[in-house]
Design an enzyme around this catalytic site. Structure first.
Site, PDB file in Angstrom:
ATOM      1  N   ARG A  29      87.591  92.436  -0.071  1.00  0.00           N
ATOM      2  CA  ARG A  29      87.062  91.069   0.003  1.00  0.00           C
ATOM      3  C   ARG A  29      85.983  90.967   1.077  1.00  0.00           C
ATOM      4  NH1 ARG A  29      90.099  87.287  -2.699  1.00  0.00           N
ATOM      5  NH2 ARG A  29      92.119  88.007  -3.469  1.00  0.00           N
ATOM      6  N   ASP A  77      99.854  97.110   4.624  1.00  0.00           N
ATOM      7  CA  ASP A  77      99.588  96.187   5.718  1.00  0.00           C
ATOM      8  C   ASP A  77      99.219  97.038   6.928  1.00  0.00           C
ATOM      9  OD1 ASP A  77      99.739  94.500   7.942  1.00  0.00           O
ATOM     10  OD2 ASP A  77     101.363  93.310   7.100  1.00  0.00           O
ATOM     11  N   SER A 156      82.817  91.011  16.098  1.00  0.00           N
ATOM     12  CA  SER A 156      82.416  89.659  15.674  1.00  0.00           C
ATOM     13  C   SER A 156      81.526  89.035  16.724  1.00  0.00           C
ATOM     14  CB  SER A 156      83.656  88.782  15.473  1.00  0.00           C
ATOM     15  OG  SER A 156      83.300  87.418  15.299  1.00  0.00           O
ATOM     16  N   TYR A 168      91.402  85.305  19.157  1.00  0.00           N
ATOM     17  CA  TYR A 168      90.526  86.068  18.266  1.00  0.00           C
ATOM     18  C   TYR A 168      89.339  86.624  19.043  1.00  0.00           C
ATOM     19  CZ  TYR A 168      87.478  87.144  14.291  1.00  0.00           C
ATOM     20  OH  TYR A 168      86.660  87.771  13.390  1.00  0.00           O
TER      21      TYR A 168
END
Length: 271
Positions: A29, A77, A156, A168
């Protein structure tokens, strides 16, 4: 076939990743899928994992329809003990070695500081930093036997430009530091390690795409955080990842490469 499943890349001649044996985590994805699609189009031998077997089957079938593959996959996972390590070993055995790995899987749990509990912080850390460290550790013997290789860590914009949620951002900042540290540690073995920090990406069906259709005024304000007024496309990030996996980037290690179109704040709330 939905927009996120359609082919985005076509081979344009010989590539520096052609024939390279690469494992990508979280490849079904969003950015992970676009990385897999680009590398497949450029002739890499690929393995990827994700939590959902149906998504892996759909991606494999889609690539086969477009003339790419085969794709080696496993449903797992990444936070489960030993499962990721077993997949790395199985991939290396199937491909008779490894030339590169991409730590793309990740995520976050919990909300703000007062709402998030210790488990939210722990899970967020494990999905990002823990999974990356385990992936690289498992891959190193195979990369070393191949004479070196490339590790790409997907961090990120939140890892170097502050914004909620703190758990995060802290995990992504740690990934950036981890890449630099491992580049020094593994450099003598010819293993390069780099971090890529995507900006806010416009991915069909995801947060910013939903905002664009459901809250156009809010989206327009957020888009103003980008000098060009446009969010990053995952394909743009995938091209940078492919470059770092390729021999063309042989002199690049320990780097942190933002791919964010000079984005300012990483969230609509600003700084």
């Amino acid at each position: 076939m939905s927009g996120s499943r359609s082919g985005q890349f076509r081979p344009g001649g010989r590539s520096d990743v052609e024939g390279k044996r690469v494992l990508v985590t979280g490849g079904t994805r969003g950015l992970g899928e676009q990385i897999v699609r680009l590398l497949a189009a450029e002739g890499a031998r690929l393995a990827t994992c994700a939590r959902t077997a149906d998504d892996l089957r759909e991606l494999t079938a889609s690539l086969a329809t477009e003339g790419y593959g085969p794709l080696f996959t496993r449903a797992l996972d990444i936070t489960e003990p030993d499962r990721l390590e077993e997949f790395v070993l199985a991939t290396a055995e199937r491909f008779s070695g490894l030339d590169g790995v991409v730590a793309c899987a990740g995520g976050a749990r919990g909300r703000g500081l007062e709402e998030a509990d210790a488990r939210d912080w722990s899970l967020t850390w494990e999905m990002n930093v823990g999974h990356t460290a385990r992936l690289v550790k498992a891959a190193v013997p195979h990369l070393r036997r191949a004479g070196g290789g490339s590790v790409v860590v997907i961090a990120s914009i939140s890892g170097w430009k502050p914004g909620p949620q703190a758990q995060y951002g802290a995990a992504k900042a740690a990934q950036i530091h981890l890449a630099g540290s491992l580049a020094r540690e593994l450099g003598p073995d010819g293993i390069r390690v780099n971090a890529v920090s995507p900006g806010s990406m416009l991915i069909p069906g995801k947060r910013w795409d939903r905002m664009r259709t459901e809250e156009p005024e809010a989206f327009a304000r957020f888009a103003a955080e980008f000098p060009h007024g446009e969010l990053v496309a995952p394909q743009e990030v995938a091209r940078v990842v492919a470059f770092l996996l390729s021999d063309a980037s042989s002199g690049v290690s320990g780097a942190h490469l933002p791919v964010d179109r000079a984005q300012n704040a990483p969230t609509p709330g600003g700084y």
